[in-house]
Write a protein that holds these residues in place. Sequence first.
Motif, PDB file in Angstrom:
ATOM      1  N   ASP A 205       0.824  -1.208   0.000  1.00  0.00           N
ATOM      2  CA  ASP A 205       0.000   0.000   0.000  1.00  0.00           C
ATOM      3  C   ASP A 205       0.858   1.258   0.000  1.00  0.00           C
ATOM      4  O   ASP A 205       0.475   2.287  -0.584  1.00  0.00           O
ATOM      5  CB  ASP A 205      -0.930   0.021   1.212  1.00  0.00           C
ATOM      6  CG  ASP A 205      -2.118  -0.919   1.050  1.00  0.00           C
ATOM      7  OD1 ASP A 205      -2.346  -1.380  -0.089  1.00  0.00           O
ATOM      8  OD2 ASP A 205      -2.804  -1.192   2.051  1.00  0.00           O
ATOM      9  N   THR A 206       2.009   1.191   0.646  1.00  0.00           N
ATOM     10  CA  THR A 206       2.915   2.339   0.662  1.00  0.00           C
ATOM     11  C   THR A 206       3.471   2.598  -0.738  1.00  0.00           C
ATOM     12  O   THR A 206       3.541   3.753  -1.189  1.00  0.00           O
ATOM     13  CB  THR A 206       4.073   2.104   1.642  1.00  0.00           C
ATOM     14  OG1 THR A 206       3.534   1.862   2.944  1.00  0.00           O
ATOM     15  CG2 THR A 206       5.001   3.308   1.695  1.00  0.00           C
ATOM     16  N   THR A 209       0.729   4.086  -2.834  1.00  0.00           N
ATOM     17  CA  THR A 209       0.483   5.486  -2.466  1.00  0.00           C
ATOM     18  C   THR A 209       1.513   6.401  -3.104  1.00  0.00           C
ATOM     19  O   THR A 209       1.170   7.457  -3.659  1.00  0.00           O
ATOM     20  CB  THR A 209       0.501   5.656  -0.939  1.00  0.00           C
ATOM     21  OG1 THR A 209      -0.577   4.903  -0.371  1.00  0.00           O
ATOM     22  CG2 THR A 209       0.351   7.121  -0.556  1.00  0.00           C
ATOM     23  N   ASN A 213       0.824   9.277  -5.901  1.00  0.00           N
ATOM     24  CA  ASN A 213       1.250  10.655  -5.691  1.00  0.00           C
ATOM     25  C   ASN A 213       2.130  11.135  -6.845  1.00  0.00           C
ATOM     26  O   ASN A 213       1.996  12.275  -7.317  1.00  0.00           O
ATOM     27  CB  ASN A 213       2.007  10.783  -4.371  1.00  0.00           C
ATOM     28  CG  ASN A 213       1.101  10.616  -3.168  1.00  0.00           C
ATOM     29  OD1 ASN A 213      -0.121  10.740  -3.272  1.00  0.00           O
ATOM     30  ND2 ASN A 213       1.685  10.340  -2.011  1.00  0.00           N
TER      31      ASN A 213
END
Length: 238
Positions: A205-206, A209, A213
């Motif tokens: 998930d990091t 993300t 971005n």
Amino acid sequence: MAPHPARTDHEASSVSNRGSRSLTARSTRPPPQQADQARTGVRSNEAGDGYARVFWTAFRRSANAMFLVDLDRRIVAVNEAGAALAGRSADALAGERITVLLDDPAEAPDDDVWRAQVLRGESFGRRRIRRPDGSTRLVDFAMRATRAGGAVLALGVCLRERAGGGAARAHEPAPLTAREREIVHLIALGEVTPEICSELHIAPDTVRTHVRNAMAKTGARTRAQLIAIALSEGLLDD
């Protein structure tokens, strides 16, 4: 961070004779080469300094298929992954029109439309590649203008995984954070999310993300487009 070179709209206009309005490609400044070397693939372009080394290292080593194409759609250079995707050697591909790789060349826009799209950073989508043995590969692609050896070329990036869609829009790329640059650089080298997680010791998930971005900052709609923008705009420079 190395200084970003001046915008090159006037150069793109003089090459294309179409008055492109938004070419902002980062110069990769490879060393001078003979024309026949440029037509047979990357030789020693990564020997340059600064961002040139980042660009050519990613181009040469990436597991993603990458092509450099002139504004007449002739292939100037191809990396190993690109040759594997096409099922042909770099020497065999040099000088060929990139459209010969398509399963249905009629899907490609005409030369004037394609050139305008590339110079505006709006050439991306999904195409089916046909190989000499008759097999096909479905890829997401993005093509974006960059500068190499003083010439305006199109950097093409192909991925086999679809990561989004939708129409492109004009967007001024914003600076990436150090972690975003790190992750996008790994994606440019062909690593996928599980490999990035293992290398950086972060959760999936990091990674997602940071990718979202980075895509938001650059206006990219696919990972292929994100790579093309990051390399041509010099966004991976420290």
